[in-house]
Structures are given as C-alpha cells and as structure tokens.
Design an enzyme around this catalytic site. Sequence first.
Site, short mmCIF file in Angstrom:
data_model
loop_
_atom_site.label_atom_id
_atom_site.label_comp_id
_atom_site.label_asym_id
_atom_site.label_seq_id
_atom_site.Cartn_x
_atom_site.Cartn_y
_atom_site.Cartn_z
N HIS A 239 0.99 -1.12 -0.14
CA HIS A 239 0.09 0.02 0.00
C HIS A 239 0.98 1.31 -0.11
O HIS A 239 2.02 1.58 0.67
CB HIS A 239 -0.85 -0.02 1.28
N ASN A 240 0.54 2.31 -0.95
CA ASN A 240 0.97 3.61 -0.83
C ASN A 240 2.63 3.29 -1.55
O ASN A 240 3.25 4.54 -1.19
CB ASN A 240 1.10 4.39 0.46
#
Length: 341
Positions: A239-240
């Site tokens: 994520h991210n």
Amino acid sequence: MKSVTLKELSLLLDGVVQGDETLVINSVATLEHATAGQISFLANSKYRAQLESTQASAVLLSAKDAQDYSGTALVVKDPYVGFARVAQLLDTTPKAAIGIHPSAQIDPSALLGEGVAIGANAVIGANVILGENVQIGAGTVIGQDCIIGSNTRLWANVTLYHNVHLGQDCIIHSGAIIGSDGFGYANERGQWIKIPQTGGVRIGDRVEIGASSTIDRGALGHTEIHNGVIIDNQVQVAHNDIIGENTAIAGSTTLAGSVTIGKHCIIGGNCAIAGHLTIADGVHLSGATNVTGNMREPGLYSSATVAMENKVWRKNTVRFRQLDELFQRVKTLEKNSNTPE
C-alpha cells in the site's frame, strides 16, 4: 504469417544491409535454433561461436561484429534493441475477438469504448469506463469505479478491485490482482484492529504487470505506478508505494508499504525492500538484495551471499557468528599495541 524484407527492416531500424536486401524475413529466433526465413541477433559475446554455424537467413549485428561475418547481416547500433523492434513487428500473439461474449456480466452503468473485446464469464462492475480497443480476458473481474485506458489488455483471470485506474497501452497478465487491501492493522492489547484501506491504485501508460503479481491499494491516498514501469511475475507491491517512470522490477521481489522508488531503476529478482524508504533515480539492485535504509545516490547495490560448497558455507556461517568476538579481540590488541611500556 507476417513478413518483411531486410530493406524494410533497415529503414525501420536505421540500419545497413550487408548482403541481399530483398531477403524476406517472417520471424525471429536464436542463433542456435534459427532456420531459413528467420532473423537472429548477436548481443552477447558468449554466443559468438554460434554466429558462423547459424542457419538464420540474416543476423542483426553491430558494426564491429559485422566486419568478420560473411553471411547476410543487418548492421545496427544496438542489436538487442533491433531484435526487440523486429519481434514487435512480427509478433503473432493472438488478439481477442472484438465484441462481448454472451456469458459476460456487464453493469448497465459501465461505459464501453469502440472496439472493446470482453471474454467469457468476465464481470464489469458499476461505473466502469473502458477505453477504445480494450481487451478483457475470460474470467476477469473489474470492480466498480475502475477506469481502463485505450489499447490496454487484461489477460484471463485478472482481478481489479474498486477504484483502480489503468492508463493506455498497458498489459496485465493472468492472475494479477490490483487493488486488494494493504496490510494495515493497529494493535490494541494484543488484538489486531483492521484499518480500512480507503485509497486506490493509479497506474500510468505503457505499464506491464506480470502473472500473479499483487498491487495493494493505498491506505490513505493511492498506490502509484508511473508510466513505462515493467513488473515481472509474482511481485508484491504494498500500500502507498510509488514506483517511478521506466523502472523495472524482476520476479519474486517484495516491497513493503510506503516505499518510493525513483525513475529508471532496475530491481533484480527476489529483492526485499523495507517500508517507508526512498530509493533514488537510477539505482540498480542485484538479485536477492535486502534494502533496509534509504538509497540517495544512483549506482549498483548488492547484499546477497553467493552460492558456494556447503562445507565452505557452514564454516563461514560459524565465522560470521564470531565476528563480534573477533572484532573485540582485534580492538583490544590494537589498544594494547598502542599502549606505551
């Protein structure tokens, strides 16, 4: 079958024909296995011995290698790049038939561009937008609010969760999953509390993602893969993460969350990158490198232990465990040697 003359290839590659420019080429092959009608290439000196015995109708060569070659050649600046261009031109990968298979399930709110192809048992969710000439393979699932740019192809059994945007001219291979939840949890008195992953995934143009790779959605904000990135099979992007333009990531590599990788990086196979790190433009990690700190300068980095005989490895493992003790002994010896009598 597609075919092209050497003269036509020379115009495409800005090369010079050495021999019969009317020769017809219909496919590419290695020096060892090429036959009549095929073109090969020499880009690595390890295969020079195969050059004289090749049965290829023509060979892509550098100017230096062409000097001593008596056969038909197409002389180009970079034979490997030339090979890639010719392979693209003569590519015979089957394309999906334009149209929608009767078994596909398409939400009425989805917008489909001209020339789309949607295979058997595919599912297209609410508010999905497909650009022109998009190809969706059999069994692929596109979640709601996804956008897929023109000329992008998703092979069979790809899964896009909701709020995933793909650019133009992308290729997503079978088994890839894009937009699944990131590994986000808080610990309260020994119990894990799931943090909803409310971001999405944003993928640029000309991106290729290999089979069974996984791209997690952002926790807050988006996971980003920029233009021209190529990702091999079985790669984990958390994520991210942000991956800069034209970076290449080889198979079985794992990125923890919130990693930023610069432009034009090369990440070898089976690398592991810890979370919340920044890797500068132009970094090259050799295979099985473990990254635990920021890399702020371009260059080649390595950390893997190379293979050796087991008996040697076992001895070195024991010595590795003794490093701290040996260091302290050397430090004491140096201190004593510098002490005045």
